[in-house]
Scaffold this motif. Structure first.
Motif, PDB file in Angstrom:
ATOM      1  N   THR A   4    -104.430  71.053-114.238  1.00 53.60           N
ATOM      2  CA  THR A   4    -105.522  71.513-113.384  1.00 53.60           C
ATOM      3  C   THR A   4    -104.970  72.298-112.197  1.00 53.60           C
ATOM      4  OG1 THR A   4    -105.460  69.529-112.012  1.00 53.60           O
ATOM      5  CG2 THR A   4    -106.861  69.456-113.993  1.00 53.60           C
ATOM      6  N   PRO A   5    -105.809  73.095-111.535  1.00 51.99           N
ATOM      7  CA  PRO A   5    -105.325  73.840-110.357  1.00 51.99           C
ATOM      8  C   PRO A   5    -104.710  72.941-109.291  1.00 51.99           C
ATOM      9  CG  PRO A   5    -107.439  74.711-111.071  1.00 51.99           C
ATOM     10  CD  PRO A   5    -107.191  73.496-111.906  1.00 51.99           C
ATOM     11  N   THR A   6    -105.323  71.794-109.026  1.00 52.08           N
ATOM     12  CA  THR A   6    -104.797  70.893-107.996  1.00 52.08           C
ATOM     13  C   THR A   6    -103.436  70.335-108.398  1.00 52.08           C
ATOM     14  OG1 THR A   6    -107.029  70.274-107.298  1.00 52.08           O
ATOM     15  CG2 THR A   6    -105.233  68.772-106.700  1.00 52.08           C
ATOM     16  N   LEU A   7    -103.310  69.927-109.655  1.00 51.42           N
ATOM     17  CA  LEU A   7    -102.051  69.360-110.124  1.00 51.42           C
ATOM     18  C   LEU A   7    -100.930  70.389-110.092  1.00 51.42           C
ATOM     19  CD1 LEU A   7    -100.481  66.991-111.359  1.00 51.42           C
ATOM     20  CD2 LEU A   7    -101.297  67.731-113.610  1.00 51.42           C
ATOM     21  N   VAL A   8    -101.203  71.590-110.581  1.00 52.85           N
ATOM     22  CA  VAL A   8    -100.178  72.633-110.606  1.00 52.85           C
ATOM     23  C   VAL A   8     -99.785  73.029-109.182  1.00 52.85           C
ATOM     24  CG1 VAL A   8     -99.676  75.014-111.263  1.00 52.85           C
ATOM     25  CG2 VAL A   8    -100.773  73.482-112.902  1.00 52.85           C
ATOM     26  N   ALA A   9    -100.758  73.076-108.278  1.00 50.20           N
ATOM     27  CA  ALA A   9    -100.442  73.403-106.879  1.00 50.20           C
ATOM     28  C   ALA A   9     -99.492  72.363-106.283  1.00 50.20           C
ATOM     29  CB  ALA A   9    -101.722  73.496-106.057  1.00 50.20           C
ATOM     30  N   GLU A  10     -99.668  71.098-106.636  1.00 53.14           N
ATOM     31  CA  GLU A  10     -98.760  70.054-106.157  1.00 53.14           C
ATOM     32  C   GLU A  10     -97.364  70.240-106.743  1.00 53.14           C
ATOM     33  OE1 GLU A  10     -98.792  67.678-103.972  1.00 53.14           O
ATOM     34  OE2 GLU A  10    -100.849  67.969-103.300  1.00 53.14           O
ATOM     35  N   TRP A  11     -97.298  70.584-108.016  1.00 51.71           N
ATOM     36  CA  TRP A  11     -95.995  70.857-108.637  1.00 51.71           C
ATOM     37  C   TRP A  11     -95.275  71.976-107.894  1.00 51.71           C
ATOM     38  CZ3 TRP A  11     -93.025  69.143-112.812  1.00 51.71           C
ATOM     39  CH2 TRP A  11     -93.564  68.098-113.564  1.00 51.71           C
ATOM     40  N   VAL A  12     -95.971  73.069-107.665  1.00 53.03           N
ATOM     41  CA  VAL A  12     -95.346  74.236-107.032  1.00 53.03           C
ATOM     42  C   VAL A  12     -94.870  73.889-105.620  1.00 53.03           C
ATOM     43  CG1 VAL A  12     -95.784  76.571-106.153  1.00 53.03           C
ATOM     44  CG2 VAL A  12     -96.602  75.916-108.429  1.00 53.03           C
ATOM     45  N   ALA A  13     -95.693  73.171-104.864  1.00 53.27           N
ATOM     46  CA  ALA A  13     -95.312  72.806-103.499  1.00 53.27           C
ATOM     47  C   ALA A  13     -94.070  71.917-103.495  1.00 53.27           C
ATOM     48  CB  ALA A  13     -96.475  72.094-102.812  1.00 53.27           C
ATOM     49  N   GLU A  14     -93.988  70.972-104.445  1.00 49.43           N
ATOM     50  CA  GLU A  14     -92.818  70.090-104.493  1.00 49.43           C
ATOM     51  C   GLU A  14     -91.589  70.837-104.989  1.00 49.43           C
ATOM     52  OE1 GLU A  14     -90.806  66.169-104.318  1.00 49.43           O
ATOM     53  OE2 GLU A  14     -92.004  67.551-103.124  1.00 49.43           O
ATOM     54  N   VAL A  15     -91.766  71.762-105.940  1.00 48.68           N
ATOM     55  CA  VAL A  15     -90.632  72.555-106.415  1.00 48.68           C
ATOM     56  C   VAL A  15     -90.057  73.396-105.277  1.00 48.68           C
ATOM     57  CG1 VAL A  15     -89.992  74.517-107.883  1.00 48.68           C
ATOM     58  CG2 VAL A  15     -91.268  72.605-108.846  1.00 48.68           C
ATOM     59  N   ALA A  16     -90.919  73.954-104.429  1.00 47.37           N
ATOM     60  CA  ALA A  16     -90.436  74.753-103.303  1.00 47.37           C
ATOM     61  C   ALA A  16     -89.496  73.948-102.420  1.00 47.37           C
ATOM     62  CB  ALA A  16     -91.615  75.275-102.483  1.00 47.37           C
ATOM     63  N   ARG A  17     -89.727  72.643-102.331  1.00 47.22           N
ATOM     64  CA  ARG A  17     -88.840  71.765-101.572  1.00 47.22           C
ATOM     65  C   ARG A  17     -87.657  71.290-102.407  1.00 47.22           C
ATOM     66  NH1 ARG A  17     -87.039  66.803-101.206  1.00 47.22           N
ATOM     67  NH2 ARG A  17     -88.104  66.266-103.149  1.00 47.22           N
ATOM     68  N   TYR A  18     -87.941  70.843-103.626  1.00 50.28           N
ATOM     69  CA  TYR A  18     -86.970  70.134-104.454  1.00 50.28           C
ATOM     70  C   TYR A  18     -85.921  71.058-105.058  1.00 50.28           C
ATOM     71  CZ  TYR A  18     -85.404  66.927-108.172  1.00 50.28           C
ATOM     72  OH  TYR A  18     -84.669  66.133-109.011  1.00 50.28           O
ATOM     73  N   ASP A  19     -86.323  72.252-105.455  1.00 52.87           N
ATOM     74  CA  ASP A  19     -85.410  73.191-106.128  1.00 52.87           C
ATOM     75  C   ASP A  19     -85.737  74.604-105.645  1.00 52.87           C
ATOM     76  OD1 ASP A  19     -83.332  73.874-107.822  1.00 52.87           O
ATOM     77  OD2 ASP A  19     -84.581  73.958-109.620  1.00 52.87           O
ATOM     78  N   SER A  20     -85.380  74.864-104.410  1.00 55.64           N
ATOM     79  CA  SER A  20     -85.828  76.065-103.703  1.00 55.64           C
ATOM     80  C   SER A  20     -85.361  77.364-104.360  1.00 55.64           C
ATOM     81  CB  SER A  20     -85.315  76.036-102.266  1.00 55.64           C
ATOM     82  OG  SER A  20     -85.647  77.227-101.594  1.00 55.64           O
TER      83      SER A  20
END
Length: 392
Positions: free
Chosen positions: A253-269
């Motif tokens: 879903t849009p909300t779930l994917v947005a959370e993935w992207v936000a965490e990836v920006a931190r986790y694996d920049s």
């Protein structure tokens, strides 16, 4: 390993942790520069007025100084201080904030249909779609999108010290062509009520008047969108493959994917490090830094600092008070951060809709050569890759 090699290493985060544990700021005699790895010192350096984005003696890299790419580079707000930084930012930042309220999902769908991008080629999606979405928002026609995306990628080559003469030549040509295209767009009498119209009204209403700098900074927005957003998309696809349990029995879903992207920006920049150049003697992290020194800021290491993010090595979708240094902080923080996250999320949603097998781990990847970017390039099983950099 060096911090530059770490950017494209399979897993650099243990190395970053060791640097943080030894000392958050230390001098590397072999590299001849300071290395900042702790979140507190990285944040302090990014905010310090005497830590500049370019050395005083070389405002434009010598390799591109005599050409169109250098002309653009020298006017970029992200590569300048003082009025040359603040004036274009005051004009462009409000427009970027408004872009984030646009129907990004609808524009992504429109661009996908217009370009007829192949669903089984994530590389094309990563590098073509984000810039094409920006170009559509600004007002370029559908027939111009492919050219704008390719020219932007050509220009981005000038930002890397690894580029050869042929790449720098294409960068100068790309910069010149993009300048003409943006100039033509701005010369239209009726700029409409959309993004371009709002941008130009803000520009005309302010005291800052520099058409060449306005064009340069619009090109700069596209160049930042090109590689950083491509890396964000690509590293999110890798995170899907490495954390399949988080997507079990769940729809993207849009909300779930947005959370993935936000965490990836931190986790694996996608941006692992950046530099600052010291203009005057100052004290940082208990160390005296002399004028003329260079500091390498390990943004990816700061993202994994437990003082900034508890349990930093865990990939957590619902992380509270997430702190991410990937987009910088302080006066040079990327003003398009929220827009980049939104574009990356919607591109990934559209890609998964066409190619749900991406969640099943059907691709291998290698990282593009870079000293600071972590940008994967994908291929299917059986396709030839550089075995030193092939991952799965």
């Amino acid at each position: 390993m060096t911090p530059f090699e770490a950017a494209t290493y399979v897993d650099p985060y243990g190395y970053y942790a060791r640097l943080r544990h030894q000392r958050g700021l230390s001098f590397d005699a072999n590299l001849g520069l300071w290395i900042a790895s702790g979140a507190c010192v990285v944040e302090a350096i990014l905010a310090h007025p005497d830590c500049l984005v370019r050395p005083l003696h070389e405002p434009i890299p010598a390799a591109i100084a005599q050409g169109a790419a250098g002309d653009i580079f020298g006017r970029l707000m992200r590569m300048n201080e003082g009025a040359q930084h603040q004036c274009p930012r005051r004009v462009i930042e409000p427009t970027l904030a408004l872009m984030g309220t646009e129907n990004i999902a609808g524009i992504v769908a429109q661009v996908v249909e217009t370009l007829d991008v192949s669903g089984d080629n994530p590389n094309e999606w990563m590098f073509t779609l984000p810039v094409s979405v920006m170009a559509t928002l600004i007002g370029f026609t559908s027939s111009q999108l492919q050219e704008v995306a390719q020219l932007t990628r050509d220009f981005v080559a000038c930002l890397s010290p690894l580029s050869d003469e042929a790449q720098l030549g294409r960068a100068h040509c790309g910069a010149a062509r993009l300048s003409r295209m943006f100039g033509e767009l701005l010369s239209h009498g009726d700029k409409g009520s959309g993004v371009l119209g709002r941008l130009y009204r803000d520009y005309e209403a302010c005291a800052w008047k520099d058409d060449d700098a306005l064009v340069a900074n619009m090109i700069g927005l596209f160049s930042q969108t090109c590689e950083a957003t491509a890396g964000l998309i690509g590293n999110t696809l890798i995170a899907f493959q490495r954390n399949p349990d988080l997507f079990e029995n769940m729809q993207p879903t849009p909300t779930l994917v947005a959370e993935w992207v936000a965490e990836v920006a931190r986790y694996d920049s996608p941006v692992q490090n950046t530099r600052r150049f010291v203009a005057r003697r100052c004290t940082m992290g208990g160390s005296v830094i002399e004028a003329g020194d260079t500091i390498l800021l390990l943004l990816a290491a700061a993202n994994r600092d437990p003082f900034a993010n508890p349990d930093p090595d865990s990939f957590l979708l619902n992380r509270t008070q997430r702190r991410t240094f990937s987009f910088g902080s302080g006066r040079h923080q990327c003003p398009g951060q929220q827009l980049a996250l939104a574009i990356a999320s919607e591109v990934i949603l559209a890609l998964l809709h066409r190619q749900p097998a991406l969640l099943a781990g059907t691709y291998r990847w290698s990282y593009l050569p870079s000293l600071n970017g972590r940008i994967p390039q994908f291929c299917r099983d059986g396709e030839i890759q550089d075995s030193r950099r092939a991952h799965e």
